[in-house]
Design a protein around this motif. Structure first.
Motif, PDB file in Angstrom:
ATOM      1  N   PHE A  43       0.833  -1.205   0.000  1.00 26.83           N
ATOM      2  CA  PHE A  43       0.000   0.000   0.000  1.00 26.83           C
ATOM      3  C   PHE A  43       0.866   1.253   0.000  1.00 26.83           C
ATOM      4  O   PHE A  43       0.450   2.298   0.502  1.00 26.83           O
ATOM      5  N   ALA A  44       2.048   1.150  -0.604  1.00 23.95           N
ATOM      6  CA  ALA A  44       2.999   2.268  -0.558  1.00 23.95           C
ATOM      7  C   ALA A  44       2.493   3.493  -1.302  1.00 23.95           C
ATOM      8  O   ALA A  44       2.877   4.628  -0.969  1.00 23.95           O
ATOM      9  N   LYS A  45       1.635   3.335  -2.305  1.00 23.49           N
ATOM     10  CA  LYS A  45       1.184   4.451  -3.120  1.00 23.49           C
ATOM     11  C   LYS A  45      -0.232   4.913  -2.771  1.00 23.49           C
ATOM     12  O   LYS A  45      -0.829   5.706  -3.497  1.00 23.49           O
ATOM     13  N   VAL A  46      -0.779   4.377  -1.686  1.00 21.32           N
ATOM     14  CA  VAL A  46      -2.076   4.863  -1.173  1.00 21.32           C
ATOM     15  C   VAL A  46      -1.890   5.185   0.311  1.00 21.32           C
ATOM     16  O   VAL A  46      -2.566   4.641   1.175  1.00 21.32           O
ATOM     17  N   LYS A  47      -0.974   6.083   0.588  1.00 22.64           N
ATOM     18  CA  LYS A  47      -0.543   6.355   1.953  1.00 22.64           C
ATOM     19  C   LYS A  47      -1.613   7.002   2.811  1.00 22.64           C
ATOM     20  O   LYS A  47      -1.543   6.959   4.042  1.00 22.64           O
ATOM     21  N   ASN A  48      -2.612   7.610   2.185  1.00 24.05           N
ATOM     22  CA  ASN A  48      -3.628   8.341   2.944  1.00 24.05           C
ATOM     23  C   ASN A  48      -4.854   7.497   3.272  1.00 24.05           C
ATOM     24  O   ASN A  48      -5.888   8.034   3.669  1.00 24.05           O
ATOM     25  N   LEU A  49      -4.749   6.193   3.115  1.00 19.66           N
ATOM     26  CA  LEU A  49      -5.873   5.309   3.465  1.00 19.66           C
ATOM     27  C   LEU A  49      -6.226   5.458   4.944  1.00 19.66           C
ATOM     28  O   LEU A  49      -5.350   5.485   5.816  1.00 19.66           O
ATOM     29  N   LYS A  50      -7.527   5.513   5.204  1.00 21.25           N
ATOM     30  CA  LYS A  50      -8.014   5.540   6.583  1.00 21.25           C
ATOM     31  C   LYS A  50      -8.785   4.274   6.943  1.00 21.25           C
ATOM     32  O   LYS A  50      -8.870   3.921   8.119  1.00 21.25           O
ATOM     33  N   GLU A  51      -9.344   3.589   5.943  1.00 20.52           N
ATOM     34  CA  GLU A  51     -10.100   2.357   6.193  1.00 20.52           C
ATOM     35  C   GLU A  51      -9.672   1.302   5.182  1.00 20.52           C
ATOM     36  O   GLU A  51      -9.695   1.559   3.974  1.00 20.52           O
ATOM     37  N   LEU A  52      -9.300   0.118   5.685  1.00 26.61           N
ATOM     38  CA  LEU A  52      -8.860  -0.978   4.835  1.00 26.61           C
ATOM     39  C   LEU A  52      -9.584  -2.254   5.270  1.00 26.61           C
ATOM     40  O   LEU A  52      -9.468  -2.683   6.423  1.00 26.61           O
ATOM     41  N   TYR A  53     -10.345  -2.861   4.342  1.00 28.82           N
ATOM     42  CA  TYR A  53     -11.144  -4.048   4.641  1.00 28.82           C
ATOM     43  C   TYR A  53     -10.635  -5.221   3.808  1.00 28.82           C
ATOM     44  O   TYR A  53     -10.750  -5.229   2.582  1.00 28.82           O
ATOM     45  N   LEU A  54     -10.082  -6.233   4.507  1.00 23.07           N
ATOM     46  CA  LEU A  54      -9.522  -7.422   3.859  1.00 23.07           C
ATOM     47  C   LEU A  54     -10.195  -8.697   4.346  1.00 23.07           C
ATOM     48  O   LEU A  54      -9.643  -9.792   4.200  1.00 23.07           O
ATOM     49  N   SER A  55     -11.373  -8.601   4.914  1.00 24.94           N
ATOM     50  CA  SER A  55     -12.037  -9.775   5.482  1.00 24.94           C
ATOM     51  C   SER A  55     -12.618 -10.675   4.387  1.00 24.94           C
ATOM     52  O   SER A  55     -12.761 -10.275   3.232  1.00 24.94           O
ATOM     53  N   TRP A  56     -12.931 -11.921   4.788  1.00 22.23           N
ATOM     54  CA  TRP A  56     -13.533 -12.913   3.893  1.00 22.23           C
ATOM     55  C   TRP A  56     -12.619 -13.199   2.697  1.00 22.23           C
ATOM     56  O   TRP A  56     -13.052 -13.251   1.564  1.00 22.23           O
ATOM     57  N   ASN A  57     -11.321 -13.378   2.976  1.00 22.45           N
ATOM     58  CA  ASN A  57     -10.373 -13.848   1.985  1.00 22.45           C
ATOM     59  C   ASN A  57      -9.748 -15.141   2.511  1.00 22.45           C
ATOM     60  O   ASN A  57     -10.322 -15.801   3.381  1.00 22.45           O
ATOM     61  N   SER A  58      -8.599 -15.493   1.988  1.00 20.35           N
ATOM     62  CA  SER A  58      -7.877 -16.683   2.462  1.00 20.35           C
ATOM     63  C   SER A  58      -6.474 -16.301   2.896  1.00 20.35           C
ATOM     64  O   SER A  58      -5.511 -17.054   2.670  1.00 20.35           O
ATOM     65  N   ILE A  59      -6.344 -15.169   3.534  1.00 21.15           N
ATOM     66  CA  ILE A  59      -5.027 -14.654   3.908  1.00 21.15           C
ATOM     67  C   ILE A  59      -4.403 -15.548   4.981  1.00 21.15           C
ATOM     68  O   ILE A  59      -4.988 -15.774   6.040  1.00 21.15           O
ATOM     69  N   GLN A  60      -3.225 -16.056   4.698  1.00 22.49           N
ATOM     70  CA  GLN A  60      -2.476 -16.881   5.639  1.00 22.49           C
ATOM     71  C   GLN A  60      -1.229 -16.182   6.154  1.00 22.49           C
ATOM     72  O   GLN A  60      -0.813 -16.407   7.280  1.00 22.49           O
ATOM     73  N   ILE A  61      -0.632 -15.349   5.308  1.00 20.23           N
ATOM     74  CA  ILE A  61       0.639 -14.721   5.656  1.00 20.23           C
ATOM     75  C   ILE A  61       0.544 -13.211   5.424  1.00 20.23           C
ATOM     76  O   ILE A  61       0.040 -12.763   4.393  1.00 20.23           O
ATOM     77  N   ILE A  62       1.024 -12.468   6.399  1.00 24.36           N
ATOM     78  CA  ILE A  62       1.194 -11.025   6.260  1.00 24.36           C
ATOM     79  C   ILE A  62       2.669 -10.740   6.463  1.00 24.36           C
ATOM     80  O   ILE A  62       3.213 -10.942   7.552  1.00 24.36           O
ATOM     81  N   GLU A  63       3.320 -10.300   5.425  1.00 23.35           N
ATOM     82  CA  GLU A  63       4.761 -10.078   5.490  1.00 23.35           C
ATOM     83  C   GLU A  63       5.096  -8.881   6.378  1.00 23.35           C
ATOM     84  O   GLU A  63       4.274  -7.978   6.549  1.00 23.35           O
ATOM     85  N   PRO A  64       6.296  -8.884   6.955  1.00 22.74           N
ATOM     86  CA  PRO A  64       6.723  -7.706   7.742  1.00 22.74           C
ATOM     87  C   PRO A  64       6.670  -6.440   6.897  1.00 22.74           C
ATOM     88  O   PRO A  64       6.922  -6.462   5.698  1.00 22.74           O
ATOM     89  N   ASN A  65       6.324  -5.353   7.553  1.00 23.81           N
ATOM     90  CA  ASN A  65       6.229  -4.039   6.912  1.00 23.81           C
ATOM     91  C   ASN A  65       5.137  -3.984   5.838  1.00 23.81           C
ATOM     92  O   ASN A  65       5.179  -3.148   4.943  1.00 23.81           O
ATOM     93  N   ALA A  66       4.149  -4.888   5.946  1.00 22.50           N
ATOM     94  CA  ALA A  66       3.040  -4.864   4.995  1.00 22.50           C
ATOM     95  C   ALA A  66       2.218  -3.595   5.134  1.00 22.50           C
ATOM     96  O   ALA A  66       1.630  -3.109   4.162  1.00 22.50           O
ATOM     97  N   PHE A  67       2.158  -3.030   6.346  1.00 26.44           N
ATOM     98  CA  PHE A  67       1.389  -1.812   6.578  1.00 26.44           C
ATOM     99  C   PHE A  67       2.316  -0.632   6.884  1.00 26.44           C
ATOM    100  O   PHE A  67       1.919   0.333   7.535  1.00 26.44           O
ATOM    101  N   GLY A  68       3.549  -0.722   6.398  1.00 29.57           N
ATOM    102  CA  GLY A  68       4.554   0.259   6.775  1.00 29.57           C
ATOM    103  C   GLY A  68       4.258   1.686   6.362  1.00 29.57           C
ATOM    104  O   GLY A  68       4.706   2.627   7.006  1.00 29.57           O
ATOM    105  N   GLU A  69       3.518   1.896   5.276  1.00 30.91           N
ATOM    106  CA  GLU A  69       3.270   3.244   4.770  1.00 30.91           C
ATOM    107  C   GLU A  69       1.927   3.830   5.214  1.00 30.91           C
ATOM    108  O   GLU A  69       1.632   4.974   4.902  1.00 30.91           O
TER     109      GLU A  69
END
Length: 463
Positions: free
Chosen positions: A121-147
């Motif tokens: 999300f490096a190019k959408v730095k001004n996000l205030k709400e992020l919805y990732l529910s109802w997927n199959s996410i198993q891994i979140i890499e380090p610094n995934a939300f760094g920006e």
């Protein structure tokens, strides 16, 4: 005067140029529809321009729901003034690389995403709400939300998260709401049961809402000096309410856990809780003395659908039952309670809602005071048999009566009467039988029809 007129003309020209520029940008936004590959086709997204309050700034809301998009179908650059982007209910296999300085909300729910990569999300730095529910996410890499330094709401619920990296949420300095519910294997993260939850994942102390529903938690630790107001621990494996809950909590849902009794040690830190939910508890049987006394600010209490809850102590709210004047709603719907002691009358009379629907009430003289409540409780009687199925509203006050004799004494009397009656019948039968044996005094002759007859073998009659 000539200079003033020139100045007026200059101001008019500037205003006209600004208006024409805005109209040009407006026309550009109106005819542009995301994504560029499918512009002006049936697969194009719907772009709606609005004036975003409170300043009336221009905002473009993009709806790409139910388009069956793949990640390759999307373009990186979003339209000008993009405010929200809904990509839910598609077939995205990865999180798309997006670029926008104005995007505030990104909805990626109900896709096939299994990985959140670093700098996604490096190019959408001004996000205030992020919805990732109802997927199959198993891994979140380090610094995934760094920006995402401005992110306030993050929804990762209904995924397949097993292990979260240490301090994974530390870049989110202003995070207000975090949803991790329905990640059943989340407790595989090392230390999640014993280490401070905030320290383990790097959650900021100003987090207000935390939802950990159905994460297979046996125990968890929270810091005391945090601003947490709403906590959802429903559907876990907790045998006691965590002792380290912060004093700032206003809403707590601890339903569908393994508690067998509710004690005052469970609620001693919940002095500021306004809503307290203990629904669907499979093993809860009793609410003990002073168990609800620490809830001095509570407004709503729910014990709905507790099938084994059969007892609430007469001093569950403490000796002074008027300690919680703000309490207005109690729900016992679907519990197994039979009666309520009259000491609870002062609490019940201050309520606006008392739900007794499905409660098997024993409508005797000890429950007669419940008839005086002015609110509708939807309660029905199951005992005594003559009142079975009748609602409390339709029963007269004089029908709430108690048995004069205790049941055990009545049973003994009935059993004694049965024994006495059986003995009397036996004696009567014995008395009607004749005494001694019957003797034939007259001697039977040879020619008597009662004489013994002997048939000799092989003897024929002579004619």
């Amino acid at each position: 005067m000539q200079q003033i007129s020139k100045l007026k003309i200059l101001i008019i020209l500037l205003i006209t140029s600004e208006v024409s520029l805005e109209l040009l940008q407006l026309n550009e936004v109106e005819r542009f529809c995301y994504p560029e590959f499918h512009q002006n086709t049936r697969r194009s997204c719907e772009c709606i321009e609005e004036n975003d309050p409170p300043w009336g700034l221009r905002a473009v809301n993009i709806d790409c729901s139910f388009k069956n998009f793949l990640t390759s179908d999307l373009t990186e650059v979003l339209p000008l003034f993009s405010d929200t982007l809904h990509l839910n209910w598609n077939a995205l296999e990865t999180i798309p690389q997006l670029s926008s300085d104005s995007l505030r909300l990104l909805n990626l729910m109900h896709n096939n995403i299994s990985l959140v990569t670093a700098n996604n999300f490096a190019k959408v730095k001004n996000l205030k709400e992020l919805y990732l529910s109802w997927n199959s996410i198993q891994i979140i890499e380090p610094n995934a939300f760094g920006e995402l330094n401005s992110l306030q709401t993050l929804d990762l619920s209904h995924n397949n998260l097993h292990i979260l990296e240490f301090n994974i949420f530390s870049p989110l300095k202003v995070l207000d709401s975090l949803y991790l519910s329905w990640n059943r294997n989340l407790n595989n993260t090392e230390g999640i049961q014993n280490i401070d939850f905030y320290t383990l994942f790097g959650i900021n102390d100003n987090l207000r809402v935390l939802r950990l529903q159905s994460c297979s938690l046996n125990n968890t630790v929270f810091p005391e000096r945090v601003a947490l107001q709403e906590l959802d621990l429903r559907c876990n494996a907790l045998k006691r309410i965590p002792e380290s809950l912060p004093d700032t909590l206003e809403k707590l849902d601890i339903g569908d856990n393994l508690l067998e009794t509710l004690q005052d040690i469970d609620t001693k830190h919940l002095t500021h809780v306004r809503e307290f939910y203990m629904d669907d508890m499979s093993y809860l049987t009793t609410i003990e003395e002073k168990a609800l006394f620490p809830l001095k600010s509570v407004e709503k209490i729910s014990f709905q659908n507790n099938r084994r809850l059969k007892s609430i102590h007469e001093l569950a709210f403490g000796a002074n039952a008027t300690h919680s004047p703000s309490l207005h709603s109690i729900i016992f719907r679907g519990s197994a309670l039979h009666s309520f002691n009259i000491t609870l009358a002062r609490i019940f009379h201050q309520l606006n809602v008392l739900d007794l629907n499905g409660v098997p009430l024993r409508c005797d003289c000890q429950l007669a005071w419940l008839k005086d409540l002015t609110i509708e409780t939807n309660g029905r009687c199951i005992q005594p048999p003559r009142l079975r199925g009748l609602s409390l509203r339709n029963i007269r006050s004089k029908d709430f009566s108690c048995e004069t004799w205790p049941r055990w004494l009545t049973s003994i009397i009935i059993f004694s009467l049965i024994v006495v009656c059986s003995l009397a019948i036996y004696l009567i039968v014995i008395g009607l039988r004749p005494f001694g044996a019957v003797v034939m005094r007259r001697k039977i002759g040879v020619n008597s029809p009662y004489a013994r007859v002997t048939i000799e073998p092989n003897r024929q009659e002579s004619y």
